[in-house]
Design a protein around this motif. Structure first.
Motif, PDB file in Angstrom:
ATOM      1  N   ASP A 183       6.708  16.085   8.817  1.00  0.00           N
ATOM      2  CA  ASP A 183       6.796  16.430  10.227  1.00  0.00           C
ATOM      3  C   ASP A 183       6.457  17.898  10.410  1.00  0.00           C
ATOM      4  O   ASP A 183       6.228  18.640   9.452  1.00  0.00           O
ATOM      5  N   GLY A 184       6.436  18.307  11.641  1.00  0.00           N
ATOM      6  CA  GLY A 184       6.155  19.694  11.976  1.00  0.00           C
ATOM      7  C   GLY A 184       6.226  19.859  13.474  1.00  0.00           C
ATOM      8  O   GLY A 184       6.367  18.884  14.220  1.00  0.00           O
ATOM      9  N   PRO A 185       6.142  21.086  13.951  1.00  0.00           N
ATOM     10  CA  PRO A 185       6.197  21.311  15.389  1.00  0.00           C
ATOM     11  C   PRO A 185       5.081  20.545  16.095  1.00  0.00           C
ATOM     12  O   PRO A 185       3.955  20.487  15.609  1.00  0.00           O
ATOM     13  N   GLY A 186       5.417  19.929  17.220  1.00  0.00           N
ATOM     14  CA  GLY A 186       4.378  19.221  17.948  1.00  0.00           C
ATOM     15  C   GLY A 186       4.929  18.162  18.872  1.00  0.00           C
ATOM     16  O   GLY A 186       6.035  17.654  18.679  1.00  0.00           O
ATOM     17  N   GLU A 187       4.128  17.840  19.871  1.00  0.00           N
ATOM     18  CA  GLU A 187       4.470  16.816  20.840  1.00  0.00           C
ATOM     19  C   GLU A 187       3.506  15.636  20.683  1.00  0.00           C
ATOM     20  O   GLU A 187       2.742  15.565  19.708  1.00  0.00           O
ATOM     21  N   HIS A 188       3.550  14.724  21.623  1.00  0.00           N
ATOM     22  CA  HIS A 188       2.738  13.512  21.584  1.00  0.00           C
ATOM     23  C   HIS A 188       1.376  13.829  22.197  1.00  0.00           C
ATOM     24  O   HIS A 188       1.066  13.413  23.319  1.00  0.00           O
ATOM     25  N   ASN A 189       0.544  14.560  21.448  1.00  0.00           N
ATOM     26  CA  ASN A 189      -0.722  15.007  22.028  1.00  0.00           C
ATOM     27  C   ASN A 189      -1.783  15.240  20.945  1.00  0.00           C
ATOM     28  O   ASN A 189      -1.503  15.195  19.739  1.00  0.00           O
ATOM     29  N   TRP A 190      -2.988  15.535  21.397  1.00  0.00           N
ATOM     30  CA  TRP A 190      -4.128  15.658  20.496  1.00  0.00           C
ATOM     31  C   TRP A 190      -4.101  16.933  19.668  1.00  0.00           C
ATOM     32  O   TRP A 190      -4.778  17.007  18.625  1.00  0.00           O
ATOM     33  N   ILE A 191      -3.377  17.921  20.095  1.00  0.00           N
ATOM     34  CA  ILE A 191      -3.226  19.120  19.255  1.00  0.00           C
ATOM     35  C   ILE A 191      -2.586  18.720  17.934  1.00  0.00           C
ATOM     36  O   ILE A 191      -3.044  19.109  16.854  1.00  0.00           O
ATOM     37  N   PHE A 192      -1.537  17.915  18.024  1.00  0.00           N
ATOM     38  CA  PHE A 192      -0.864  17.448  16.823  1.00  0.00           C
ATOM     39  C   PHE A 192      -1.760  16.521  16.026  1.00  0.00           C
ATOM     40  O   PHE A 192      -1.899  16.663  14.806  1.00  0.00           O
ATOM     41  N   TRP A 193      -2.392  15.548  16.659  1.00  0.00           N
ATOM     42  CA  TRP A 193      -3.156  14.529  15.927  1.00  0.00           C
ATOM     43  C   TRP A 193      -4.409  15.098  15.284  1.00  0.00           C
ATOM     44  O   TRP A 193      -4.778  14.687  14.187  1.00  0.00           O
ATOM     45  N   ASP A 194      -5.072  16.040  15.935  1.00  0.00           N
ATOM     46  CA  ASP A 194      -6.255  16.652  15.322  1.00  0.00           C
ATOM     47  C   ASP A 194      -5.873  17.404  14.054  1.00  0.00           C
ATOM     48  O   ASP A 194      -6.607  17.377  13.053  1.00  0.00           O
ATOM     49  N   HIS A 195      -4.743  18.066  14.084  1.00  0.00           N
ATOM     50  CA  HIS A 195      -4.292  18.793  12.891  1.00  0.00           C
ATOM     51  C   HIS A 195      -3.880  17.824  11.781  1.00  0.00           C
ATOM     52  O   HIS A 195      -4.292  17.972  10.618  1.00  0.00           O
ATOM     53  N   TRP A 196      -3.118  16.784  12.121  1.00  0.00           N
ATOM     54  CA  TRP A 196      -2.527  15.946  11.094  1.00  0.00           C
ATOM     55  C   TRP A 196      -3.463  14.896  10.543  1.00  0.00           C
ATOM     56  O   TRP A 196      -3.246  14.397   9.427  1.00  0.00           O
TER      57      TRP A 196
ATOM     58  N   PRO B 176       0.834  -1.200   0.000  1.00  0.00           N
ATOM     59  CA  PRO B 176       0.000   0.000   0.000  1.00  0.00           C
ATOM     60  C   PRO B 176       0.869   1.251   0.000  1.00  0.00           C
ATOM     61  O   PRO B 176       2.097   1.173   0.132  1.00  0.00           O
ATOM     62  N   ARG B 177       0.249   2.395  -0.162  1.00  0.00           N
ATOM     63  CA  ARG B 177       0.953   3.643   0.048  1.00  0.00           C
ATOM     64  C   ARG B 177       1.097   3.858   1.560  1.00  0.00           C
ATOM     65  O   ARG B 177       0.204   3.514   2.337  1.00  0.00           O
ATOM     66  N   PHE B 178       2.218   4.447   1.967  1.00  0.00           N
ATOM     67  CA  PHE B 178       2.491   4.683   3.382  1.00  0.00           C
ATOM     68  C   PHE B 178       2.638   6.175   3.651  1.00  0.00           C
ATOM     69  O   PHE B 178       3.294   6.889   2.885  1.00  0.00           O
ATOM     70  N   PHE B 179       2.055   6.621   4.769  1.00  0.00           N
ATOM     71  CA  PHE B 179       2.206   8.004   5.231  1.00  0.00           C
ATOM     72  C   PHE B 179       2.612   7.952   6.695  1.00  0.00           C
ATOM     73  O   PHE B 179       1.939   7.319   7.516  1.00  0.00           O
ATOM     74  N   LEU B 180       3.715   8.616   7.033  1.00  0.00           N
ATOM     75  CA  LEU B 180       4.166   8.712   8.414  1.00  0.00           C
ATOM     76  C   LEU B 180       4.366  10.178   8.756  1.00  0.00           C
ATOM     77  O   LEU B 180       4.961  10.934   7.973  1.00  0.00           O
ATOM     78  N   ALA B 181       3.868  10.572   9.920  1.00  0.00           N
ATOM     79  CA  ALA B 181       4.062  11.939  10.396  1.00  0.00           C
ATOM     80  C   ALA B 181       4.296  11.910  11.898  1.00  0.00           C
ATOM     81  O   ALA B 181       3.751  11.052  12.608  1.00  0.00           O
ATOM     82  N   CYS B 182       5.110  12.847  12.366  1.00  0.00           N
ATOM     83  CA  CYS B 182       5.393  12.923  13.793  1.00  0.00           C
ATOM     84  C   CYS B 182       5.842  14.334  14.133  1.00  0.00           C
ATOM     85  O   CYS B 182       6.472  15.017  13.306  1.00  0.00           O
ATOM     86  N   GLY B 183       5.513  14.768  15.329  1.00  0.00           N
ATOM     87  CA  GLY B 183       5.962  16.065  15.797  1.00  0.00           C
ATOM     88  C   GLY B 183       7.445  16.070  16.102  1.00  0.00           C
ATOM     89  O   GLY B 183       7.983  15.087  16.624  1.00  0.00           O
ATOM     90  N   THR B 184       8.105  17.161  15.785  1.00  0.00           N
ATOM     91  CA  THR B 184       9.554  17.220  15.964  1.00  0.00           C
ATOM     92  C   THR B 184       9.956  17.224  17.437  1.00  0.00           C
ATOM     93  O   THR B 184      11.114  16.953  17.762  1.00  0.00           O
ATOM     94  N   GLU B 185       9.025  17.524  18.335  1.00  0.00           N
ATOM     95  CA  GLU B 185       9.309  17.470  19.778  1.00  0.00           C
ATOM     96  C   GLU B 185       8.808  16.173  20.413  1.00  0.00           C
ATOM     97  O   GLU B 185       8.880  16.009  21.632  1.00  0.00           O
TER      98      GLU B 185
END
Length: 261
Positions: A236-249, A202-211
Protein backbone atom coordinates in the motif's frame (compact mmCIF):
# COMPACT_ATOMS: atom_id res chain seq x y z
CA UNK A 1 5.51 -1.12 -29.40
CA UNK A 2 2.64 -1.39 -31.83
CA UNK A 3 -0.73 -0.05 -30.67
CA UNK A 4 -3.71 -1.74 -32.28
CA UNK A 5 -7.37 -0.79 -32.01
CA UNK A 6 -9.29 -4.01 -32.60
CA UNK A 7 -12.97 -4.62 -33.24
CA UNK A 8 -14.14 -8.22 -33.21
CA UNK A 9 -17.41 -10.10 -33.04
CA UNK A 10 -18.10 -12.05 -29.87
CA UNK A 11 -20.17 -15.17 -30.40
CA UNK A 12 -20.70 -15.35 -26.64
CA UNK A 13 -22.03 -11.80 -26.27
CA UNK A 14 -23.57 -11.77 -29.77
CA UNK A 15 -22.23 -8.28 -30.41
CA UNK A 16 -19.23 -6.37 -31.64
CA UNK A 17 -16.57 -5.88 -28.97
CA UNK A 18 -13.63 -3.46 -28.88
CA UNK A 19 -10.21 -4.00 -27.41
CA UNK A 20 -6.85 -2.29 -27.57
CA UNK A 21 -3.73 -4.41 -27.92
CA UNK A 22 -0.07 -3.56 -27.42
CA UNK A 23 2.47 -5.76 -29.21
CA UNK A 24 6.26 -5.65 -29.10
CA UNK A 25 7.70 -4.24 -32.31
CA UNK A 26 11.29 -3.65 -33.36
CA UNK A 27 11.88 0.10 -33.63
CA UNK A 28 15.00 2.19 -34.18
CA UNK A 29 14.08 5.75 -33.29
CA UNK A 30 16.31 8.80 -33.29
CA UNK A 31 13.95 10.33 -30.75
CA UNK A 32 11.89 8.19 -28.39
CA UNK A 33 11.97 4.61 -27.18
CA UNK A 34 13.97 2.02 -29.11
CA UNK A 35 12.36 -1.41 -28.71
CA UNK A 36 13.11 -4.99 -29.68
CA UNK A 37 10.33 -7.00 -31.30
CA UNK A 38 9.42 -10.57 -30.40
CA UNK A 39 7.86 -12.84 -32.99
CA UNK A 40 6.88 -15.89 -30.94
CA UNK A 41 5.89 -16.93 -27.42
CA UNK A 42 5.27 -13.31 -26.38
CA UNK A 43 4.22 -12.94 -22.71
CA UNK A 44 0.78 -11.41 -22.34
CA UNK A 45 -1.09 -9.34 -19.77
CA UNK A 46 -4.88 -9.11 -19.82
CA UNK A 47 -5.45 -5.63 -18.36
CA UNK A 48 -8.98 -4.88 -17.18
CA UNK A 49 -10.79 -1.57 -16.75
CA UNK A 50 -12.99 -0.41 -13.89
CA UNK A 51 -16.53 0.95 -13.72
CA UNK A 52 -16.93 3.89 -16.06
CA UNK A 53 -13.96 2.78 -18.17
CA UNK A 54 -13.55 0.84 -21.39
CA UNK A 55 -10.85 -0.65 -23.60
CA UNK A 56 -9.21 2.74 -24.13
CA UNK A 57 -8.87 3.99 -20.58
CA UNK A 58 -5.54 2.40 -19.57
CA UNK A 59 -3.90 3.76 -22.72
CA UNK A 60 -5.39 7.23 -22.20
CA UNK A 61 -4.78 7.62 -18.47
CA UNK A 62 -1.42 5.91 -17.99
CA UNK A 63 1.85 5.28 -19.82
CA UNK A 64 1.17 1.53 -20.05
CA UNK A 65 2.61 1.36 -23.57
CA UNK A 66 5.96 2.69 -22.40
CA UNK A 67 5.97 0.51 -19.30
CA UNK A 68 5.13 -2.67 -21.25
CA UNK A 69 7.88 -2.01 -23.80
CA UNK A 70 10.51 -2.51 -21.09
CA UNK A 71 9.42 -6.14 -20.75
CA UNK A 72 8.54 -6.91 -24.40
CA UNK A 73 5.06 -7.64 -23.09
CA UNK A 74 1.84 -7.87 -25.07
CA UNK A 75 -1.10 -6.17 -23.35
CA UNK A 76 -4.72 -6.97 -24.15
CA UNK A 77 -7.24 -4.39 -22.93
CA UNK A 78 -10.84 -5.51 -23.62
CA UNK A 79 -14.05 -3.57 -23.11
CA UNK A 80 -16.62 -5.34 -20.97
CA UNK A 81 -18.94 -2.42 -20.28
CA UNK A 82 -20.44 -2.46 -16.77
CA UNK A 83 -20.79 -6.24 -16.73
CA UNK A 84 -18.53 -6.73 -13.69
CA UNK A 85 -16.76 -9.62 -15.41
CA UNK A 86 -19.76 -11.81 -14.66
CA UNK A 87 -22.31 -13.89 -16.55
CA UNK A 88 -25.16 -11.54 -15.73
CA UNK A 89 -28.76 -12.33 -14.95
CA UNK A 90 -29.74 -10.23 -17.99
CA UNK A 91 -28.14 -12.79 -20.31
CA UNK A 92 -24.86 -11.02 -21.10
CA UNK A 93 -22.12 -13.54 -20.37
CA UNK A 94 -19.15 -11.28 -19.80
CA UNK A 95 -17.32 -13.85 -17.65
CA UNK A 96 -17.51 -16.52 -20.34
CA UNK A 97 -16.36 -13.99 -22.91
CA UNK A 98 -13.40 -12.89 -20.78
CA UNK A 99 -12.24 -16.25 -19.51
CA UNK A 100 -12.94 -18.52 -22.47
CA UNK A 101 -13.66 -16.71 -25.73
CA UNK A 102 -11.27 -13.76 -25.49
CA UNK A 103 -8.06 -15.84 -25.17
CA UNK A 104 -9.13 -17.86 -28.24
CA UNK A 105 -9.72 -14.67 -30.22
CA UNK A 106 -6.36 -13.27 -29.12
CA UNK A 107 -4.52 -16.42 -30.18
CA UNK A 108 -6.36 -16.53 -33.49
CA UNK A 109 -5.51 -12.94 -34.37
CA UNK A 110 -2.07 -12.75 -32.75
CA UNK A 111 -0.40 -16.17 -33.03
CA UNK A 112 2.87 -14.82 -31.62
CA UNK A 113 1.25 -14.47 -28.18
CA UNK A 114 2.13 -17.25 -25.76
CA UNK A 115 -0.05 -20.19 -24.83
CA UNK A 116 2.05 -20.87 -21.74
CA UNK A 117 0.59 -20.40 -18.27
CA UNK A 118 3.92 -19.24 -16.88
CA UNK A 119 3.92 -16.27 -19.27
CA UNK A 120 0.25 -15.28 -19.00
CA UNK A 121 -0.94 -12.64 -16.51
CA UNK A 122 -4.01 -10.60 -15.53
CA UNK A 123 -4.42 -7.28 -13.73
CA UNK A 124 -7.07 -4.65 -13.28
CA UNK A 125 -8.31 -1.74 -11.22
CA UNK A 126 -11.44 -1.49 -9.05
CA UNK A 127 -14.06 -3.55 -10.91
CA UNK A 128 -11.18 -4.83 -13.02
CA UNK A 129 -9.32 -5.78 -9.85
CA UNK A 130 -12.25 -8.04 -9.06
CA UNK A 131 -12.10 -9.43 -12.60
CA UNK A 132 -8.36 -10.14 -12.41
CA UNK A 133 -8.68 -11.86 -9.03
CA UNK A 134 -11.59 -13.88 -10.42
CA UNK A 135 -9.43 -15.05 -13.33
CA UNK A 136 -6.74 -16.16 -10.92
CA UNK A 137 -9.13 -17.99 -8.61
CA UNK A 138 -11.41 -19.61 -11.18
CA UNK A 139 -8.90 -20.16 -14.01
CA UNK A 140 -5.68 -20.92 -12.12
CA UNK A 141 -4.52 -23.25 -14.90
CA UNK A 142 -4.31 -20.25 -17.25
CA UNK A 143 -2.49 -17.59 -15.21
CA UNK A 144 0.91 -17.47 -13.54
CA UNK A 145 0.12 -14.28 -11.63
CA UNK A 146 -2.72 -11.81 -11.15
CA UNK A 147 -2.85 -8.33 -9.65
CA UNK A 148 -5.65 -6.24 -8.19
CA UNK A 149 -5.27 -2.48 -7.81
CA UNK A 150 -7.88 -0.90 -5.55
CA UNK A 151 -10.03 -3.95 -6.16
CA UNK A 152 -13.74 -4.26 -5.44
CA UNK A 153 -13.13 -7.54 -3.63
CA UNK A 154 -15.95 -7.74 -1.08
CA UNK A 155 -19.46 -7.92 -2.54
CA UNK A 156 -21.62 -9.08 0.37
CA UNK A 157 -22.00 -5.62 1.93
CA UNK A 158 -25.25 -4.56 0.31
CA UNK A 159 -25.25 -1.07 1.81
CA UNK A 160 -21.80 -0.40 0.33
CA UNK A 161 -22.90 -1.61 -3.10
CA UNK A 162 -25.92 0.69 -3.04
CA UNK A 163 -23.74 3.75 -2.50
CA UNK A 164 -22.30 3.14 -5.98
CA UNK A 165 -25.27 2.04 -8.11
CA UNK A 166 -28.97 1.33 -7.61
CA UNK A 167 -30.16 -2.12 -6.57
CA UNK A 168 -31.51 -2.78 -10.08
CA UNK A 169 -28.00 -2.64 -11.49
CA UNK A 170 -26.50 -5.05 -8.98
CA UNK A 171 -29.45 -7.43 -9.26
CA UNK A 172 -29.00 -7.38 -13.03
CA UNK A 173 -25.41 -8.50 -12.55
CA UNK A 174 -25.59 -10.92 -9.63
CA UNK A 175 -29.25 -11.62 -8.96
CA UNK A 176 -30.83 -11.14 -5.50
CA UNK A 177 -28.42 -9.18 -3.35
CA UNK A 178 -28.94 -11.35 -0.30
CA UNK A 179 -27.70 -14.32 -2.33
CA UNK A 180 -24.33 -12.93 -3.43
CA UNK A 181 -22.59 -14.30 -0.34
CA UNK A 182 -21.68 -17.90 -0.97
CA UNK A 183 -22.41 -17.70 -4.70
CA UNK A 184 -20.00 -18.46 -7.54
CA UNK A 185 -19.37 -14.71 -7.89
CA UNK A 186 -18.40 -14.20 -4.24
CA UNK A 187 -14.59 -13.87 -4.01
CA UNK A 188 -14.53 -15.72 -0.71
CA UNK A 189 -16.37 -18.66 -2.27
CA UNK A 190 -13.79 -18.68 -5.07
CA UNK A 191 -10.97 -18.74 -2.52
CA UNK A 192 -12.44 -21.73 -0.70
CA UNK A 193 -13.20 -23.62 -3.90
CA UNK A 194 -9.66 -23.19 -5.24
CA UNK A 195 -8.19 -24.24 -1.90
CA UNK A 196 -10.39 -27.35 -1.86
CA UNK A 197 -9.46 -28.26 -5.42
CA UNK A 198 -5.75 -28.53 -4.61
CA UNK A 199 -4.98 -26.93 -7.98
CA UNK A 200 -1.88 -24.77 -8.14
CA UNK A 201 -2.78 -21.16 -7.37
CA UNK A 202 -1.20 -18.27 -9.25
CA UNK A 203 0.83 -15.64 -7.47
CA UNK A 204 -1.34 -12.80 -6.13
CA UNK A 205 -0.53 -9.09 -5.84
CA UNK A 206 -2.90 -6.64 -4.15
CA UNK A 207 -2.29 -2.93 -3.72
CA UNK A 208 -4.49 -0.06 -2.61
CA UNK A 209 -4.12 3.53 -1.55
CA UNK A 210 -4.39 4.14 2.17
CA UNK A 211 -6.98 6.89 1.54
CA UNK A 212 -9.04 4.70 -0.82
CA UNK A 213 -12.51 3.67 0.35
CA UNK A 214 -11.72 0.14 -0.85
CA UNK A 215 -8.55 -0.15 1.23
CA UNK A 216 -10.14 -2.43 3.88
CA UNK A 217 -11.32 -4.82 1.14
CA UNK A 218 -7.79 -5.27 -0.21
CA UNK A 219 -6.39 -5.76 3.28
CA UNK A 220 -9.03 -8.35 4.10
CA UNK A 221 -8.63 -10.29 0.87
CA UNK A 222 -4.84 -10.32 1.07
CA UNK A 223 -5.09 -11.85 4.55
CA UNK A 224 -7.58 -14.49 3.39
CA UNK A 225 -5.38 -15.48 0.44
CA UNK A 226 -2.32 -15.68 2.68
CA UNK A 227 -4.19 -18.03 5.04
CA UNK A 228 -4.14 -20.61 2.23
CA UNK A 229 -0.33 -20.51 2.11
CA UNK A 230 -0.41 -19.11 -1.41
CA UNK A 231 2.17 -16.64 -2.70
CA UNK A 232 0.57 -13.29 -1.82
CA UNK A 233 2.05 -9.81 -1.92
CA UNK A 234 0.12 -6.92 -0.38
CA UNK A 235 1.48 -3.39 -0.70
CA UNK A 236 0.00 0.00 0.00
CA UNK A 237 0.94 3.64 -0.05
CA UNK A 238 -0.56 7.11 -0.03
CA UNK A 239 -3.32 7.46 -2.58
CA UNK A 240 -6.98 7.61 -3.40
CA UNK A 241 -9.19 5.84 -5.94
CA UNK A 242 -7.72 7.58 -8.98
CA UNK A 243 -5.35 7.38 -11.93
CA UNK A 244 -2.47 9.02 -10.09
CA UNK A 245 -2.32 5.92 -7.92
CA UNK A 246 -2.95 3.40 -10.72
CA UNK A 247 -0.40 4.87 -13.13
CA UNK A 248 2.26 4.63 -10.44
CA UNK A 249 1.35 1.15 -9.21
CA UNK A 250 0.92 -0.56 -12.57
CA UNK A 251 4.66 -0.07 -12.93
CA UNK A 252 5.19 -1.96 -9.69
CA UNK A 253 2.78 -4.67 -10.87
CA UNK A 254 4.77 -5.24 -14.06
CA UNK A 255 8.02 -5.41 -12.12
CA UNK A 256 6.51 -7.94 -9.71
CA UNK A 257 4.97 -10.03 -12.50
CA UNK A 258 7.88 -10.12 -14.91
CA UNK A 259 10.79 -10.09 -12.47
CA UNK A 260 9.09 -12.18 -9.81
CA UNK A 261 9.79 -9.84 -6.90
Amino acid sequence: MAFLQVNVYSNVLEMEVSMNVLLPQTTHKKIGTVTQGVTEDVPVLYLLHGMGGNHSVWERRTSIERYASIYQLAVVMPSTDLGFYTDTTYDMNYWTFLSEELPKIVHELFPQITYKREKTYAAGLSMGGYGALKLGLRKPEMFAAVASLSGALILNNVDALLTTRKAAYWEGIFGPLDQIKGSANDPMTMVEELAASKDEAPRFFLACGTEDFLYPASQFMAAKLAEKDWAVTFEDGPGEHNWIFWDHWIQRVLEWMLKGN
